[in-house]
Design a protein around this motif. Structure first.
Motif, PDB file in Angstrom:
ATOM      1  N   ALA A   1       0.775  -1.268   0.010  1.00  0.00           N
ATOM      2  CA  ALA A   1      -0.161   0.060   0.239  1.00  0.00           C
ATOM      3  C   ALA A   1       0.735   1.111  -0.156  1.00  0.00           C
ATOM      4  O   ALA A   1       0.763   2.046   0.836  1.00  0.00           O
ATOM      5  CB  ALA A   1      -0.889   0.102   1.000  1.00  0.00           C
ATOM      6  N   ARG A   2       1.882   1.184  -0.949  1.00  0.00           N
ATOM      7  CA  ARG A   2       2.618   2.231  -0.859  1.00  0.00           C
ATOM      8  C   ARG A   2       2.654   2.890  -2.292  1.00  0.00           C
ATOM      9  O   ARG A   2       2.640   2.210  -3.433  1.00  0.00           O
ATOM     10  CB  ARG A   2       4.031   1.875  -0.786  1.00  0.00           C
ATOM     11  CG  ARG A   2       5.227   2.898  -0.505  1.00  0.00           C
ATOM     12  CD  ARG A   2       6.616   2.126  -0.316  1.00  0.00           C
ATOM     13  NE  ARG A   2       6.784   1.480   1.103  1.00  0.00           N
ATOM     14  CZ  ARG A   2       7.079   2.134   2.182  1.00  0.00           C
ATOM     15  NH1 ARG A   2       7.267   3.173   1.926  1.00  0.00           N
ATOM     16  NH2 ARG A   2       7.152   1.283   3.227  1.00  0.00           N
ATOM     17  N   ILE A   3       2.722   4.365  -2.268  1.00  0.00           N
ATOM     18  CA  ILE A   3       2.631   4.791  -3.728  1.00  0.00           C
ATOM     19  C   ILE A   3       3.992   4.942  -4.438  1.00  0.00           C
ATOM     20  O   ILE A   3       5.172   5.531  -3.434  1.00  0.00           O
ATOM     21  CB  ILE A   3       2.127   6.167  -3.476  1.00  0.00           C
ATOM     22  CG1 ILE A   3       0.766   6.524  -3.021  1.00  0.00           C
ATOM     23  CG2 ILE A   3       2.387   7.171  -4.942  1.00  0.00           C
ATOM     24  CD1 ILE A   3       0.190   7.681  -2.885  1.00  0.00           C
ATOM     25  N   ILE A   4       4.300   4.344  -5.302  1.00  0.00           N
ATOM     26  CA  ILE A   4       5.800   4.096  -5.999  1.00  0.00           C
ATOM     27  C   ILE A   4       5.769   5.502  -7.042  1.00  0.00           C
ATOM     28  O   ILE A   4       7.185   5.677  -7.444  1.00  0.00           O
ATOM     29  CB  ILE A   4       5.989   2.925  -6.616  1.00  0.00           C
ATOM     30  CG1 ILE A   4       5.008   2.746  -7.657  1.00  0.00           C
ATOM     31  CG2 ILE A   4       6.094   1.827  -5.580  1.00  0.00           C
ATOM     32  CD1 ILE A   4       5.229   1.183  -8.526  1.00  0.00           C
ATOM     33  N   GLY A   5       4.792   6.185  -7.476  1.00  0.00           N
ATOM     34  CA  GLY A   5       5.046   7.268  -8.324  1.00  0.00           C
ATOM     35  C   GLY A   5       3.835   7.612  -8.953  1.00  0.00           C
ATOM     36  O   GLY A   5       2.728   7.122  -8.459  1.00  0.00           O
TER      37      GLY A   5
ATOM     38  N   LYS B   1      -6.201   8.064   6.925  1.00  0.00           N
ATOM     39  CA  LYS B   1      -5.629   7.391   5.649  1.00  0.00           C
ATOM     40  C   LYS B   1      -6.590   7.320   4.652  1.00  0.00           C
ATOM     41  O   LYS B   1      -7.723   6.991   4.818  1.00  0.00           O
ATOM     42  CB  LYS B   1      -5.058   6.176   6.456  1.00  0.00           C
ATOM     43  CG  LYS B   1      -3.856   5.613   5.331  1.00  0.00           C
ATOM     44  CD  LYS B   1      -2.897   4.543   6.012  1.00  0.00           C
ATOM     45  CE  LYS B   1      -1.918   5.102   6.515  1.00  0.00           C
ATOM     46  NZ  LYS B   1      -0.735   4.424   7.240  1.00  0.00           N
ATOM     47  N   SER B   2      -6.027   7.132   3.478  1.00  0.00           N
ATOM     48  CA  SER B   2      -6.608   7.276   2.229  1.00  0.00           C
ATOM     49  C   SER B   2      -7.383   5.570   1.914  1.00  0.00           C
ATOM     50  O   SER B   2      -6.461   4.769   2.222  1.00  0.00           O
ATOM     51  CB  SER B   2      -5.918   7.686   0.989  1.00  0.00           C
ATOM     52  OG  SER B   2      -6.583   7.178  -0.129  1.00  0.00           O
ATOM     53  N   VAL B   3      -8.491   5.503   1.774  1.00  0.00           N
ATOM     54  CA  VAL B   3      -8.858   4.049   1.635  1.00  0.00           C
ATOM     55  C   VAL B   3      -9.530   3.813  -0.035  1.00  0.00           C
ATOM     56  O   VAL B   3     -10.011   4.487  -0.403  1.00  0.00           O
ATOM     57  CB  VAL B   3     -10.494   3.733   2.531  1.00  0.00           C
ATOM     58  CG1 VAL B   3     -10.944   2.474   2.130  1.00  0.00           C
ATOM     59  CG2 VAL B   3     -10.439   4.226   3.781  1.00  0.00           C
ATOM     60  N   LEU B   4      -8.478   2.881  -0.362  1.00  0.00           N
ATOM     61  CA  LEU B   4      -8.639   2.613  -1.850  1.00  0.00           C
ATOM     62  C   LEU B   4      -9.014   1.183  -1.921  1.00  0.00           C
ATOM     63  O   LEU B   4      -8.977   0.203  -1.011  1.00  0.00           O
ATOM     64  CB  LEU B   4      -7.247   2.422  -2.366  1.00  0.00           C
ATOM     65  CG  LEU B   4      -6.722   3.814  -2.675  1.00  0.00           C
ATOM     66  CD1 LEU B   4      -4.914   3.422  -3.267  1.00  0.00           C
ATOM     67  CD2 LEU B   4      -7.402   4.627  -3.638  1.00  0.00           C
TER      68      LEU B   4
ATOM     69  N   GLY C   1      -0.794   0.207   4.596  1.00  0.00           N
ATOM     70  CA  GLY C   1       0.709   0.502   4.308  1.00  0.00           C
ATOM     71  C   GLY C   1       0.555   2.148   4.522  1.00  0.00           C
ATOM     72  O   GLY C   1      -0.192   2.716   5.112  1.00  0.00           O
ATOM     73  N   PRO C   2       1.907   2.613   4.392  1.00  0.00           N
ATOM     74  CA  PRO C   2       2.200   3.997   4.576  1.00  0.00           C
ATOM     75  C   PRO C   2       1.172   5.031   3.954  1.00  0.00           C
ATOM     76  O   PRO C   2       0.803   6.054   4.263  1.00  0.00           O
ATOM     77  CB  PRO C   2       3.438   4.114   4.365  1.00  0.00           C
ATOM     78  CG  PRO C   2       3.846   3.095   3.408  1.00  0.00           C
ATOM     79  CD  PRO C   2       2.988   1.833   3.714  1.00  0.00           C
ATOM     80  N   ASP C   3       0.860   4.533   2.571  1.00  0.00           N
ATOM     81  CA  ASP C   3      -0.089   5.779   1.714  1.00  0.00           C
ATOM     82  C   ASP C   3      -1.526   5.059   1.681  1.00  0.00           C
ATOM     83  O   ASP C   3      -2.327   6.319   1.328  1.00  0.00           O
ATOM     84  CB  ASP C   3       0.638   5.701   0.582  1.00  0.00           C
ATOM     85  CG  ASP C   3       1.810   6.139   0.254  1.00  0.00           C
ATOM     86  OD1 ASP C   3       2.278   7.056   1.270  1.00  0.00           O
ATOM     87  OD2 ASP C   3       2.870   5.657  -0.031  1.00  0.00           O
ATOM     88  N   ALA C   4      -1.742   4.142   2.066  1.00  0.00           N
ATOM     89  CA  ALA C   4      -3.386   3.530   2.031  1.00  0.00           C
ATOM     90  C   ALA C   4      -3.740   2.546   2.584  1.00  0.00           C
ATOM     91  O   ALA C   4      -2.828   1.718   3.401  1.00  0.00           O
ATOM     92  CB  ALA C   4      -3.544   3.474   0.443  1.00  0.00           C
ATOM     93  N   ILE C   5      -5.025   2.528   2.983  1.00  0.00           N
ATOM     94  CA  ILE C   5      -5.562   0.987   3.370  1.00  0.00           C
ATOM     95  C   ILE C   5      -6.265   0.616   2.055  1.00  0.00           C
ATOM     96  O   ILE C   5      -7.248   1.145   1.496  1.00  0.00           O
ATOM     97  CB  ILE C   5      -6.786   1.318   4.592  1.00  0.00           C
ATOM     98  CG1 ILE C   5      -6.119   2.023   5.663  1.00  0.00           C
ATOM     99  CG2 ILE C   5      -7.448  -0.082   4.889  1.00  0.00           C
ATOM    100  CD1 ILE C   5      -7.047   2.444   6.629  1.00  0.00           C
TER     101      ILE C   5
ATOM    102  N   GLU D   1       3.334   5.682  11.792  1.00  0.00           N
ATOM    103  CA  GLU D   1       3.120   5.271  10.448  1.00  0.00           C
ATOM    104  C   GLU D   1       2.272   4.271  10.132  1.00  0.00           C
ATOM    105  O   GLU D   1       1.646   4.303   8.747  1.00  0.00           O
ATOM    106  CB  GLU D   1       4.642   4.513   9.779  1.00  0.00           C
ATOM    107  CG  GLU D   1       4.860   4.647   8.354  1.00  0.00           C
ATOM    108  CD  GLU D   1       6.299   3.691   8.074  1.00  0.00           C
ATOM    109  OE1 GLU D   1       5.978   3.190   6.967  1.00  0.00           O
ATOM    110  OE2 GLU D   1       7.085   3.539   8.564  1.00  0.00           O
ATOM    111  N   LEU D   2       1.613   3.608  10.946  1.00  0.00           N
ATOM    112  CA  LEU D   2       0.366   2.859  10.697  1.00  0.00           C
ATOM    113  C   LEU D   2      -1.087   3.427  11.069  1.00  0.00           C
ATOM    114  O   LEU D   2      -1.915   2.728  11.314  1.00  0.00           O
ATOM    115  CB  LEU D   2       0.758   1.239  11.360  1.00  0.00           C
ATOM    116  CG  LEU D   2       2.116   0.548  10.822  1.00  0.00           C
ATOM    117  CD1 LEU D   2       2.102  -0.742  11.355  1.00  0.00           C
ATOM    118  CD2 LEU D   2       2.038   0.524   9.324  1.00  0.00           C
ATOM    119  N   GLU D   3      -0.761   4.829  11.552  1.00  0.00           N
ATOM    120  CA  GLU D   3      -2.079   5.518  11.834  1.00  0.00           C
ATOM    121  C   GLU D   3      -2.982   4.988  10.850  1.00  0.00           C
ATOM    122  O   GLU D   3      -3.008   5.077   9.704  1.00  0.00           O
ATOM    123  CB  GLU D   3      -1.720   6.798  12.081  1.00  0.00           C
ATOM    124  CG  GLU D   3      -2.840   7.708  12.254  1.00  0.00           C
ATOM    125  CD  GLU D   3      -3.781   7.517  13.517  1.00  0.00           C
ATOM    126  OE1 GLU D   3      -3.052   7.678  14.610  1.00  0.00           O
ATOM    127  OE2 GLU D   3      -4.642   7.384  13.460  1.00  0.00           O
TER     128      GLU D   3
END
Lengths: 203, 156
Positions: free
Chosen positions: A17-21, B93-96, B137-141, B87-89
């Motif tokens: 769940a990481r943005i790679i770009g 967080k964005s839900v996708l 993850g760091p950028d999304a659920i 980091e796991l807050e």
């Protein structure tokens, strides 16, 4: 969706769940009238302008808000490999659309894509018109030849629709018509023979 | 059923002795299990501790009750350190969906207070029942997209 809608879209890995770009360019494979992949750039002002190439076959799904990939390893990062992958692709915008009987329809401004499972199919071309209107014509299924021009079947100009909403509706209608015709034909025909007359093409 | 926003800041109290172990700062969601598995506590002295959610015996208005004082310990390993580091807050967080559609930022979670099982995610304008979590993850659920048919479970 339009190919240009994908530009700037974040690319997110499913494993972390990481943005790679984010998507920089959408590359078109002229031989098969499909999307070959995307080039990616970093996010933010100070990030690298080219991170790598993302082949279309490694995309899990392209949605309204993000492009999902299984993991970060699918991104081609080596300079030489990127060059190779990009070399024979082109950007469809700017190409001329012409029918087989020579009617010039205009220049491609954008491509209309459909996300079918994990595949991105080209279903239409947005034409730039001098009068500023945006007309969309359907892309032929399974394109054969493509050089500087995109050659479409004759009569395609009559299928031109203004705007994406209208185009999607027409596309859906055409598909229903096709599948209805298909089932009707097979239902009404005797099993052994398949007469092909009565289409008004006799000379 | 309780909401995550009601849990954050709650005191964790040892049943019996009544000792206060700290207050809840973060929780760890295990996407495979679809449950809250650990909580990050901050003691009155500012120490960062980790507690397994399975030690919880009761959630009341006064606090979250656990068996004894020994259930909290310092963070170990990569993931627990990321939890403590925030980091796991989850909230915000964005839900996708795994198909690439955004549901917006996570506003709250409804969970079963004892099992830690997540029932619904609150995102702007709706509460979503999650069939399956894919990744946190760091950028999304990332959650599995809900499809009209029920055959989606066999995919991949």
């Amino acid at each position: 969706m339009r190919a240009s809608d994908l530009i700037g879209m974040p690319v997110v890995t499913l494993d972390e769940a990481r943005i790679i770009g984010e998507v920089r360019d959408v590359l078109f494979d002229p031989r098969e009238s499909r999307i070959a992949g995307f080039t990616l750039r970093g996010r933010g002002l100070l990030s690298p302008p080219l991170l790598g190439f993302l082949p279309a076959e490694s995309i899990h799904s392209a949605g309204n808000d993000a492009v999902m990939v299984p993991d970060g390893s699918v991104l081609v990062r080596e300079k030489e490999a990127i060059k190779q992958r990009i070399a024979d692709q082109r950007e469809a915008p700017g190409a001329e659309v012409i029918t087989v009987d020579g009617v010039e329809l205009g220049l491609v401004g954008d491509i209309v894509l459909e996300s079918a499972g994990d595949r991105l199919r080209v279903v239409g071309y947005c034409l730039e018109r001098e009068d500023g209107r945006e007309l969309i014509v359907p892309a032929p299924e399974g394109q054969e030849e493509w050089s500087e021009q995109i050659v479409v079947p004759s009569g395609t100009e009559q299928l031109a629709v203004e705007g994406l909403v209208g185009f999607s509706r027409e596309l859906e209608r055409a598909r229903q018509r096709r599948s209805a015709e298909g089932s009707q034909r097979s239902a009404s025909l005797p099993r052994s023979e398949a007469p092909v007359s009565g289409r008004g093409e006799d000379t | 059923m309780i909401r995550l926003s009601q849990l954050v800041g709650q005191r964790v109290i040892a049943k019996g002795s009544g000792a206060q172990l700290g207050s809840i700062r973060h929780v760890l969601l295990d996407p495979q299990r679809g449950s809250i598995t650990f909580a990050h506590l901050v003691t009155a002295e500012g120490r960062q501790l980790i507690m397994a959610w399975s030690s919880v015996t009761e959630v009341g208005v006064d606090g979250v009750f656990v068996h004894g004082g020994e259930v909290a310990r310092p963070a170990e390993g990569e993931q627990e350190k990321r939890l403590v580091g925030g980091e796991l807050e989850l909230l915000g967080k964005s839900v996708l969906t795994d198909e690439g559609d955004s549901l917006g930022e996570l506003e709250d979670i409804e969970l079963d207070e004892l099992s830690g099982r997540v029932a619904r995610l609150h995102v702007p304008g709706q509460a979503v029942t999650v069939g399956r979590f894919v990744t946190l993850g760091p950028d999304a659920i990332i959650i599995a997209a809900t499809r009209p048919s029920s055959t989606a479970a066999s995919a991949r």
